[in-house]
Design a protein around this motif. Structure first.
Motif, PDB file in Angstrom:
ATOM      1  N   ARG A  66       0.807  -1.227   0.000  1.00 28.81           N
ATOM      2  CA  ARG A  66       0.000   0.000   0.000  1.00 28.81           C
ATOM      3  C   ARG A  66       0.834   1.270   0.000  1.00 28.81           C
ATOM      4  NH1 ARG A  66      -2.515  -1.696   5.427  1.00 28.81           N
ATOM      5  NH2 ARG A  66      -0.911  -1.194   6.962  1.00 28.81           N
ATOM      6  N   GLU A  67       2.025   1.214   0.622  1.00 27.05           N
ATOM      7  CA  GLU A  67       2.862   2.416   0.691  1.00 27.05           C
ATOM      8  C   GLU A  67       3.274   2.902  -0.698  1.00 27.05           C
ATOM      9  OE1 GLU A  67       3.373  -0.365   2.274  1.00 27.05           O
ATOM     10  OE2 GLU A  67       3.208   0.083   4.416  1.00 27.05           O
ATOM     11  N   ASN A  68       3.386   1.944  -1.628  1.00 28.38           N
ATOM     12  CA  ASN A  68       3.877   2.297  -2.968  1.00 28.38           C
ATOM     13  C   ASN A  68       2.780   2.271  -4.023  1.00 28.38           C
ATOM     14  OD1 ASN A  68       6.573   2.416  -1.988  1.00 28.38           O
ATOM     15  ND2 ASN A  68       6.539   0.168  -1.937  1.00 28.38           N
ATOM     16  N   ALA A  69       1.523   2.243  -3.570  1.00 31.02           N
ATOM     17  CA  ALA A  69       0.422   2.144  -4.527  1.00 31.02           C
ATOM     18  C   ALA A  69      -0.485   3.357  -4.444  1.00 31.02           C
ATOM     19  CB  ALA A  69      -0.389   0.875  -4.252  1.00 31.02           C
ATOM     20  N   THR A  70      -1.125   3.662  -5.556  1.00 31.28           N
ATOM     21  CA  THR A  70      -2.173   4.676  -5.553  1.00 31.28           C
ATOM     22  C   THR A  70      -3.291   4.209  -6.477  1.00 31.28           C
ATOM     23  OG1 THR A  70      -2.654   7.040  -5.706  1.00 31.28           O
ATOM     24  CG2 THR A  70      -1.230   6.109  -7.435  1.00 31.28           C
ATOM     25  N   SER A  71      -4.370   4.951  -6.506  1.00 30.09           N
ATOM     26  CA  SER A  71      -5.485   4.583  -7.386  1.00 30.09           C
ATOM     27  C   SER A  71      -5.958   5.814  -8.152  1.00 30.09           C
ATOM     28  CB  SER A  71      -6.648   4.017  -6.566  1.00 30.09           C
ATOM     29  OG  SER A  71      -7.225   5.048  -5.781  1.00 30.09           O
ATOM     30  N   LEU A  72      -6.673   5.567  -9.226  1.00 29.25           N
ATOM     31  CA  LEU A  72      -7.211   6.689 -10.010  1.00 29.25           C
ATOM     32  C   LEU A  72      -8.144   7.523  -9.139  1.00 29.25           C
ATOM     33  CD1 LEU A  72      -7.998   4.863 -13.393  1.00 29.25           C
ATOM     34  CD2 LEU A  72      -5.970   6.208 -12.804  1.00 29.25           C
ATOM     35  N   GLN A  73      -8.973   6.817  -8.373  1.00 32.88           N
ATOM     36  CA  GLN A  73      -9.928   7.521  -7.516  1.00 32.88           C
ATOM     37  C   GLN A  73      -9.218   8.440  -6.523  1.00 32.88           C
ATOM     38  OE1 GLN A  73     -12.558   4.975  -5.242  1.00 32.88           O
ATOM     39  NE2 GLN A  73     -13.789   6.719  -4.612  1.00 32.88           N
ATOM     40  N   LYS A  74      -8.152   7.921  -5.938  1.00 39.97           N
ATOM     41  CA  LYS A  74      -7.409   8.702  -4.962  1.00 39.97           C
ATOM     42  C   LYS A  74      -6.798   9.940  -5.618  1.00 39.97           C
ATOM     43  CE  LYS A  74      -3.867   8.101  -1.428  1.00 39.97           C
ATOM     44  NZ  LYS A  74      -2.982   7.151  -0.761  1.00 39.97           N
ATOM     45  N   GLU A  75      -6.221   9.754  -6.796  1.00 40.92           N
ATOM     46  CA  GLU A  75      -5.533  10.868  -7.459  1.00 40.92           C
ATOM     47  C   GLU A  75      -6.517  11.899  -8.003  1.00 40.92           C
ATOM     48  OE1 GLU A  75      -2.307  11.362  -7.329  1.00 40.92           O
ATOM     49  OE2 GLU A  75      -1.979   9.463  -6.277  1.00 40.92           O
ATOM     50  N   LEU A  76      -7.696  11.406  -8.446  1.00 37.26           N
ATOM     51  CA  LEU A  76      -8.679  12.317  -9.041  1.00 37.26           C
ATOM     52  C   LEU A  76      -9.567  12.957  -7.983  1.00 37.26           C
ATOM     53  CD1 LEU A  76      -9.869  10.141 -12.069  1.00 37.26           C
ATOM     54  CD2 LEU A  76      -8.670  12.336 -12.236  1.00 37.26           C
ATOM     55  N   GLY A  77      -9.662  12.296  -6.842  1.00 39.57           N
ATOM     56  CA  GLY A  77     -10.573  12.772  -5.815  1.00 39.57           C
ATOM     57  C   GLY A  77     -12.019  12.412  -6.107  1.00 39.57           C
ATOM     58  N   THR A  78     -12.228  11.585  -7.094  1.00 45.20           N
ATOM     59  CA  THR A  78     -13.581  11.149  -7.450  1.00 45.20           C
ATOM     60  C   THR A  78     -13.497   9.827  -8.195  1.00 45.20           C
ATOM     61  OG1 THR A  78     -15.455  11.643  -8.905  1.00 45.20           O
ATOM     62  CG2 THR A  78     -13.403  12.700  -9.446  1.00 45.20           C
ATOM     63  N   GLU A  79     -14.588   9.081  -8.212  1.00 45.64           N
ATOM     64  CA  GLU A  79     -14.567   7.789  -8.914  1.00 45.64           C
ATOM     65  C   GLU A  79     -14.428   7.991 -10.421  1.00 45.64           C
ATOM     66  OE1 GLU A  79     -17.641   5.018  -8.127  1.00 45.64           O
ATOM     67  OE2 GLU A  79     -17.140   4.856  -6.004  1.00 45.64           O
ATOM     68  N   VAL A  80     -13.791   7.031 -11.081  1.00 49.33           N
ATOM     69  CA  VAL A  80     -13.772   7.070 -12.544  1.00 49.33           C
ATOM     70  C   VAL A  80     -14.890   6.178 -13.066  1.00 49.33           C
ATOM     71  CG1 VAL A  80     -11.359   7.550 -13.020  1.00 49.33           C
ATOM     72  CG2 VAL A  80     -12.049   5.213 -12.597  1.00 49.33           C
ATOM     73  N   ASN A  81     -15.387   6.527 -14.231  1.00 46.35           N
ATOM     74  CA  ASN A  81     -16.345   5.675 -14.913  1.00 46.35           C
ATOM     75  C   ASN A  81     -15.548   4.547 -15.575  1.00 46.35           C
ATOM     76  OD1 ASN A  81     -17.907   4.512 -16.996  1.00 46.35           O
ATOM     77  ND2 ASN A  81     -19.236   6.315 -16.993  1.00 46.35           N
ATOM     78  N   ARG A  82     -15.624   3.361 -14.999  1.00 47.97           N
ATOM     79  CA  ARG A  82     -14.750   2.281 -15.476  1.00 47.97           C
ATOM     80  C   ARG A  82     -15.111   1.789 -16.859  1.00 47.97           C
ATOM     81  NH1 ARG A  82     -14.833  -2.309 -11.748  1.00 47.97           N
ATOM     82  NH2 ARG A  82     -16.963  -1.604 -11.505  1.00 47.97           N
ATOM     83  N   VAL A  83     -16.404   1.863 -17.216  1.00 46.52           N
ATOM     84  CA  VAL A  83     -16.797   1.424 -18.562  1.00 46.52           C
ATOM     85  C   VAL A  83     -16.139   2.331 -19.603  1.00 46.52           C
ATOM     86  CG1 VAL A  83     -18.715   1.115 -20.176  1.00 46.52           C
ATOM     87  CG2 VAL A  83     -18.947   0.381 -17.786  1.00 46.52           C
ATOM     88  N   GLU A  84     -16.262   3.633 -19.384  1.00 45.50           N
ATOM     89  CA  GLU A  84     -15.631   4.569 -20.328  1.00 45.50           C
ATOM     90  C   GLU A  84     -14.117   4.397 -20.323  1.00 45.50           C
ATOM     91  OE1 GLU A  84     -16.798   8.596 -19.465  1.00 45.50           O
ATOM     92  OE2 GLU A  84     -18.921   8.137 -19.863  1.00 45.50           O
ATOM     93  N   PHE A  85     -13.576   4.156 -19.164  1.00 45.36           N
ATOM     94  CA  PHE A  85     -12.127   4.000 -19.060  1.00 45.36           C
ATOM     95  C   PHE A  85     -11.652   2.787 -19.870  1.00 45.36           C
ATOM     96  CE2 PHE A  85      -8.201   2.469 -17.258  1.00 45.36           C
ATOM     97  CZ  PHE A  85      -7.438   3.627 -17.176  1.00 45.36           C
ATOM     98  N   VAL A  86     -12.363   1.668 -19.733  1.00 47.85           N
ATOM     99  CA  VAL A  86     -11.965   0.453 -20.463  1.00 47.85           C
ATOM    100  C   VAL A  86     -12.132   0.664 -21.972  1.00 47.85           C
ATOM    101  CG1 VAL A  86     -12.587  -1.965 -20.887  1.00 47.85           C
ATOM    102  CG2 VAL A  86     -12.340  -1.137 -18.545  1.00 47.85           C
TER     103      VAL A  86
END
Ligand code: BTN
Length: 252
Positions: free
Chosen positions: A151-171
């Motif tokens: 976890r110390e070396n990981a991040t997520s799109l949600q964390k970086e954006l401050g909001t959820e991503v639409n995964r369907v559009e993303f894929v």
């Protein structure tokens, strides 16, 4: 599939709520499968990472594999690994995030890993039969739930954006981007992809230690060769090319 703007990738899509591993599933049917077949799972019970590691694949992430059947010699397969990292980085950048690629194919945002890629190749007589590109993206996942050490070396799109991503559009974007790069791969010199990759590289110019099962090389990352190997200039001035391995950044 509505809204998917591709002609080759994603004509066949296998979707699962849960799977052991999309790469393992893809491998089992790869020989018979059509090129461009996609396997996607909401979560994986045994998500596999590079070098025998596992991949945290809780719900909310993007876990998918694409089966490609390029007509290339085995020693060009690493090019497809770089190509996939570039496609993933471009897709993440389209969200406005500063994604960079750590050789061979981790995608980082502010030095933290947001995406990993596992390519698995099957070849016959030094010619690629099929190649599975497995992509795992921490999209809407909470990396604080990952085990310590990860976890110390990981991040997520949600964390970086401050909001959820639409995964369907993303894929959809991701598959489109992979197709565009794959067309480039097939119709242009590899240098076209490589120069784009180098532009987004987090690794070139840094001091690195590359570990392979047989050796460990320390030095400065000075470039990528035409086959996708990393070139390292060692302290004694030698230039060593490594086609695969674990890369850690070193100080000095
Ligand atoms: C790594 O960074 O070590 C590579 C991680 C690759 C994870 C993806 S998720 C989809 C596909 N299926 C797997 O089992 N692994 C890859």
């Amino acid at each position: 599939k509505d809204g998917l703007n591709t002609t080759l990738i994603g004509n066949n899509i296998f979707y699962f709520a849960e799977l052991e591993s999309t790469n393992s599933f893809a491998k089992e049917m790869a020989k018979e499968a059509e090129e461009g077949t996609v396997v996607i799972a909401e979560s994986q019970k045994k998500g596999r990472g590079r070098l025998g590691r596992n991949w945290q694949s809780p719900k909310g992430g993007v876990n998918l594999s694409v089966i490609l059947k390029p007509n290339i010699p085995l020693d060009h397969a690493a090019r497809l690994t770089l190509m996939t990292g570039l496609a993933a980085a471009n897709t993440i950048r389209s969200l406005g995030l500063d994604a960079r690629i750590k050789w061979p194919n981790d995608v980082l945002i502010k030095d933290k890993k947001v995406c990993g890629i596992l390519t698995e190749v099957d070849a016959e007589m030094e010619q690629v039969d099929y190649i599975i590109i497995g992509i795992g993206i921490n999209a809407n996942v909470n990396v604080d739930d990952f085990p310590p050490g990860i976890r110390e070396n990981a991040t997520s799109l949600q964390k970086e954006l401050g909001t959820e991503v639409n995964r369907v559009e993303f894929v959809q974007k991701l598959l489109y981007e992979i197709e565009q790069q794959y067309i480039k791969f097939k119709t242009q010199e590899f240098s076209a992809i490589l120069s784009e990759w180098i532009n987004l590289s987090d690794t070139i110019g840094k001091n690195v230690t590359i570990m392979t099962p047989s050796k460990m090389v320390e030095g400065k990352a000075i470039g990528i060769t035409d086959t996708g190997a990393i070139s390292v200039r060692t302290k004694d001035g030698k230039r060593v090319n490594l086609i695969a391995g674990r890369c850690v950044y070193t100080r000095t």
